[in-house]
Design a protein around this motif. Structure first.
Motif, PDB file in Angstrom:
ATOM      1  N   HIS A  40       0.835  -1.210   0.000  1.00  0.00           N
ATOM      2  CA  HIS A  40       0.000   0.000   0.000  1.00  0.00           C
ATOM      3  C   HIS A  40       0.866   1.256   0.000  1.00  0.00           C
ATOM      4  N   ARG A  41       1.885   1.276   0.850  1.00  0.00           N
ATOM      5  CA  ARG A  41       2.778   2.433   0.913  1.00  0.00           C
ATOM      6  C   ARG A  41       3.580   2.582  -0.372  1.00  0.00           C
ATOM      7  N   ALA A  42       3.992   1.447  -0.943  1.00  0.00           N
ATOM      8  CA  ALA A  42       4.803   1.487  -2.164  1.00  0.00           C
ATOM      9  C   ALA A  42       3.990   2.044  -3.331  1.00  0.00           C
ATOM     10  N   VAL A  43       2.738   1.630  -3.442  1.00  0.00           N
ATOM     11  CA  VAL A  43       1.874   2.157  -4.506  1.00  0.00           C
ATOM     12  C   VAL A  43       1.676   3.661  -4.321  1.00  0.00           C
ATOM     13  N   GLN A  44       1.428   4.080  -3.081  1.00  0.00           N
ATOM     14  CA  GLN A  44       1.205   5.495  -2.807  1.00  0.00           C
ATOM     15  C   GLN A  44       2.441   6.324  -3.169  1.00  0.00           C
ATOM     16  N   LEU A  45       3.596   5.779  -2.869  1.00  0.00           N
ATOM     17  CA  LEU A  45       4.841   6.482  -3.159  1.00  0.00           C
ATOM     18  C   LEU A  45       5.047   6.649  -4.663  1.00  0.00           C
ATOM     19  N   HIS A  46       4.599   5.659  -5.441  1.00  0.00           N
ATOM     20  CA  HIS A  46       4.738   5.724  -6.886  1.00  0.00           C
ATOM     21  C   HIS A  46       3.725   6.668  -7.533  1.00  0.00           C
ATOM     22  N   GLY A  47       2.720   7.076  -6.782  1.00  0.00           N
ATOM     23  CA  GLY A  47       1.698   7.947  -7.354  1.00  0.00           C
ATOM     24  C   GLY A  47       0.942   7.248  -8.470  1.00  0.00           C
ATOM     25  N   GLY A  48       0.628   7.962  -9.533  1.00  0.00           N
ATOM     26  CA  GLY A  48      -0.127   7.405 -10.648  1.00  0.00           C
ATOM     27  C   GLY A  48       0.564   6.225 -11.308  1.00  0.00           C
ATOM     28  N   TYR A  49       1.903   6.219 -11.300  1.00  0.00           N
ATOM     29  CA  TYR A  49       2.628   5.113 -11.913  1.00  0.00           C
ATOM     30  C   TYR A  49       2.405   3.802 -11.146  1.00  0.00           C
ATOM     31  N   GLY A  50       2.103   3.918  -9.872  1.00  0.00           N
ATOM     32  CA  GLY A  50       1.840   2.725  -9.076  1.00  0.00           C
ATOM     33  C   GLY A  50       0.560   2.010  -9.458  1.00  0.00           C
ATOM     34  N   TYR A  51      -0.256   2.701 -10.274  1.00  0.00           N
ATOM     35  CA  TYR A  51      -1.528   2.128 -10.722  1.00  0.00           C
ATOM     36  C   TYR A  51      -1.427   1.575 -12.141  1.00  0.00           C
ATOM     37  N   MET A  52      -0.235   1.643 -12.707  1.00  0.00           N
ATOM     38  CA  MET A  52      -0.004   1.165 -14.063  1.00  0.00           C
ATOM     39  C   MET A  52       0.581  -0.244 -14.033  1.00  0.00           C
ATOM     40  N   LYS A  53      -0.023  -1.152 -14.796  1.00  0.00           N
ATOM     41  CA  LYS A  53       0.374  -2.556 -14.729  1.00  0.00           C
ATOM     42  C   LYS A  53       1.806  -2.812 -15.195  1.00  0.00           C
ATOM     43  N   GLU A  54       2.364  -1.894 -16.011  1.00  0.00           N
ATOM     44  CA  GLU A  54       3.738  -2.131 -16.446  1.00  0.00           C
ATOM     45  C   GLU A  54       4.750  -1.921 -15.323  1.00  0.00           C
ATOM     46  N   TYR A  55       4.285  -1.342 -14.205  1.00  0.00           N
ATOM     47  CA  TYR A  55       5.158  -1.204 -13.037  1.00  0.00           C
ATOM     48  C   TYR A  55       4.984  -2.420 -12.123  1.00  0.00           C
ATOM     49  N   ASP A  56       6.105  -2.963 -11.671  1.00  0.00           N
ATOM     50  CA  ASP A  56       6.058  -4.159 -10.831  1.00  0.00           C
ATOM     51  C   ASP A  56       5.213  -3.956  -9.584  1.00  0.00           C
ATOM     52  N   VAL A  57       5.224  -2.746  -9.035  1.00  0.00           N
ATOM     53  CA  VAL A  57       4.513  -2.499  -7.785  1.00  0.00           C
ATOM     54  C   VAL A  57       3.011  -2.696  -7.960  1.00  0.00           C
ATOM     55  N   ALA A  58       2.493  -2.433  -9.152  1.00  0.00           N
ATOM     56  CA  ALA A  58       1.070  -2.641  -9.406  1.00  0.00           C
ATOM     57  C   ALA A  58       0.729  -4.127  -9.383  1.00  0.00           C
ATOM     58  N   GLN A  59       1.584  -4.941 -10.001  1.00  0.00           N
ATOM     59  CA  GLN A  59       1.346  -6.381  -9.976  1.00  0.00           C
ATOM     60  C   GLN A  59       1.521  -6.938  -8.572  1.00  0.00           C
ATOM     61  N   ASP A  60       2.497  -6.392  -7.824  1.00  0.00           N
ATOM     62  CA  ASP A  60       2.672  -6.810  -6.427  1.00  0.00           C
ATOM     63  C   ASP A  60       1.417  -6.510  -5.629  1.00  0.00           C
ATOM     64  N   PHE A  61       0.793  -5.377  -5.923  1.00  0.00           N
ATOM     65  CA  PHE A  61      -0.441  -4.982  -5.248  1.00  0.00           C
ATOM     66  C   PHE A  61      -1.533  -6.032  -5.472  1.00  0.00           C
ATOM     67  N   LEU A  62      -1.655  -6.516  -6.701  1.00  0.00           N
ATOM     68  CA  LEU A  62      -2.671  -7.510  -7.029  1.00  0.00           C
ATOM     69  C   LEU A  62      -2.320  -8.883  -6.454  1.00  0.00           C
ATOM     70  N   ASP A  63      -1.056  -9.246  -6.517  1.00  0.00           N
ATOM     71  CA  ASP A  63      -0.638 -10.573  -6.050  1.00  0.00           C
ATOM     72  C   ASP A  63      -0.728 -10.715  -4.533  1.00  0.00           C
ATOM     73  N   SER A  64      -0.497  -9.623  -3.822  1.00  0.00           N
ATOM     74  CA  SER A  64      -0.364  -9.707  -2.367  1.00  0.00           C
ATOM     75  C   SER A  64      -1.681  -9.977  -1.649  1.00  0.00           C
ATOM     76  N   ARG A  65      -2.795  -9.634  -2.277  1.00  0.00           N
ATOM     77  CA  ARG A  65      -4.077  -9.666  -1.550  1.00  0.00           C
ATOM     78  C   ARG A  65      -4.486 -11.055  -1.099  1.00  0.00           C
ATOM     79  N   ILE A  66      -4.116 -12.087  -1.848  1.00  0.00           N
ATOM     80  CA  ILE A  66      -4.552 -13.445  -1.517  1.00  0.00           C
ATOM     81  C   ILE A  66      -3.860 -13.986  -0.265  1.00  0.00           C
ATOM     82  N   GLY A  67      -2.733 -13.383   0.119  1.00  0.00           N
ATOM     83  CA  GLY A  67      -1.945 -13.922   1.232  1.00  0.00           C
ATOM     84  C   GLY A  67      -2.710 -14.054   2.528  1.00  0.00           C
ATOM     85  N   THR A  68      -3.622 -13.134   2.782  1.00  0.00           N
ATOM     86  CA  THR A  68      -4.375 -13.175   4.044  1.00  0.00           C
ATOM     87  C   THR A  68      -5.550 -14.146   3.984  1.00  0.00           C
ATOM     88  N   ILE A  69      -5.765 -14.753   2.820  1.00  0.00           N
ATOM     89  CA  ILE A  69      -6.920 -15.624   2.627  1.00  0.00           C
ATOM     90  C   ILE A  69      -6.544 -17.093   2.516  1.00  0.00           C
TER      91      ILE A  69
END
Length: 385
Positions: free
Chosen positions: A337-366
């Motif tokens: 969450h902090r990493a995406v926020q730090l990247h700003g708009g680029y953190g919401y772009m799929k070509e950035y690794d942090v965006a994919q990390d954002f999607l991949d990480s959610r299942i961990g708590t489930i």
């Protein structure tokens, strides 16, 4: 950034180099294609088998590494995460930490020769099927049933969210063999994928972990020889409870490795990116964000390393595994969450690794048991103290 870890010796470092080269050569170039296809190539398992990356804890007579040292398992997970291959972790560690312990610990000599050795070499792929549409973390609520019929069981039911389910040649399936006994009426059966009445759908369309083959399984009057019973009849729940701590630690190790990679990319971005005439990292608020998560990551690594050592000594208990699983996966979400926020708009772009990390990480708590179940396990232990 990370402190010097002292739990590994020269053997482990050599193994780490082998895994690192393997990830760079045989995984990273294919991640994009596998993500589009929803599954990896079968050849990946064979390549991993040739390098000794499958079945490190399996006896040498079945082609394994002959060591119960979980540090090797952890290194495999860490290096896949380091290479940005989080969605491939479950493919390989799924065998090492989910399937192999059941076959090695419960299988007969005939079962091990038939299934274990081919899986260690990567010629055969295995999976374990527990979750059902109406039974996730509550394994005692499963309804897939196996009725006795002479020398066979007749299996009917459904399983969902099964990792490696599409590619699997054989699946360990949790079934109800005594409907009147509740949790004490669950057994484990080895069911071959080519059995009549066994159908699969998928890969399922997930939000993240796109290269991880995930399937729904259907059993319609599937005839399974009783010789495919894994362990004792009606003892499946106790076997699951005994093996789940290692699975949960594996999930924690994967989250640990992935969040470290995400943090380093966020730190690098904060150093390179400028705004209002200065680097992002020169802004106090951003430095504080990075300082906070860096500290939590270091503290988490200490606990994970202790759990890895406990697992290597066969002393990891379900409470510590539950603590590691819920805390590390929740921390992973905060870091991303902090990493995406730090990247700003680029953190919401799929070509950035942090965006994919954002999607991949959610299942961990489930998966591996929802984190609410982890807290219940911990709470029950505290209530008995």
């Amino acid at each position: 950034m990370s402190f010097a870890r002292t739990i590994f010796d020269e053997r482990h470092q050599d193994f780490r180099e082998t895994v690192r080269r393997f990830a760079e050569r045989d995984i990273s170039p294919h991640i994009s294609r596998w993500s589009q296809e929803g599954q990896v190539d079968r050849e990946l398992y064979q390549k991993a088998g040739k390098l000794g990356l499958l079945g490190m804890g399996i006896p040498e007579e079945f082609g394994g590494g002959g060591t119960k040292d979980f540090r090797f398992n952890a290194i495999l997970i860490e290096e896949l995460a380091r290479a940005g291959a989080s969605s491939v972790v479950m493919n390989l560690s799924g065998f090492n930490d989910l399937v192999a312990p059941y076959l090695e610990g419960l299988g007969t000599a005939e079962q091990k020769n038939r299934w274990l050795e081919p899986m260690v070499s990567g010629r055969m792929i295995g999976a374990i099927a527990l979750t059902e549409p109406s039974a996730g973390s509550d394994l005692g609520a499963i309804t897939t049933v196996a009725h006795s019929d002479g020398d066979d069981f007749i299996v009917n039911g459904r399983k969902i969210f099964i990792s490696n389910g599409i590619l699997a040649d054989t699946v360990i399936v949790a079934v109800v063999t005594d409907p009147q006994a509740g949790k004490k009426g669950i057994s484990l059966l080895l069911i071959d994928a080519d059995s009549p009445g066994f159908f699969k759908t998928g890969p399922l369309k997930k939000v993240g972990l796109l290269a991880q083959d995930t399937a729904e399984l259907f059993f319609e009057d599937v005839r399974v020889p009783k010789e495919n019973l894994l362990g004792d009849l009606n003892s499946g729940f106790q076997y699951l409870r005994r093996n789940l701590p290692q699975e949960r630690l594996s999930i924690a190790v994967s989250s640990m490795g992935t969040m470290q990679r995400t943090f380093e990319k966020a730190r690098t971005y904060a150093i390179d990116r400028t705004a209002f005439g200065q680097r992002l990292i020169d802004m106090q608020a951003n430095r504080f964000y990075l300082a906070e998560i860096a500290t939590e990551i270091e503290i988490a690594q200490v606990f994970i390393d202790r759990c890895i050592l406990d697992a290597s000594a066969q002393t990891l208990d379900e409470t510590d595994a539950a603590m590691a699983k819920w805390w590390i996966t929740e921390l992973h979400l905060r870091v991303v969450h902090r990493a995406v926020q730090l990247h700003g708009g680029y953190g919401y772009m799929k070509e950035y690794d942090v965006a994919q990390d954002f999607l991949d990480s959610r299942i961990g708590t489930i998966y591996g048991g929802a984190n609410e179940i982890m807290k219940e396990i911990i709470g029950r232990k505290l209530a008995k103290l």
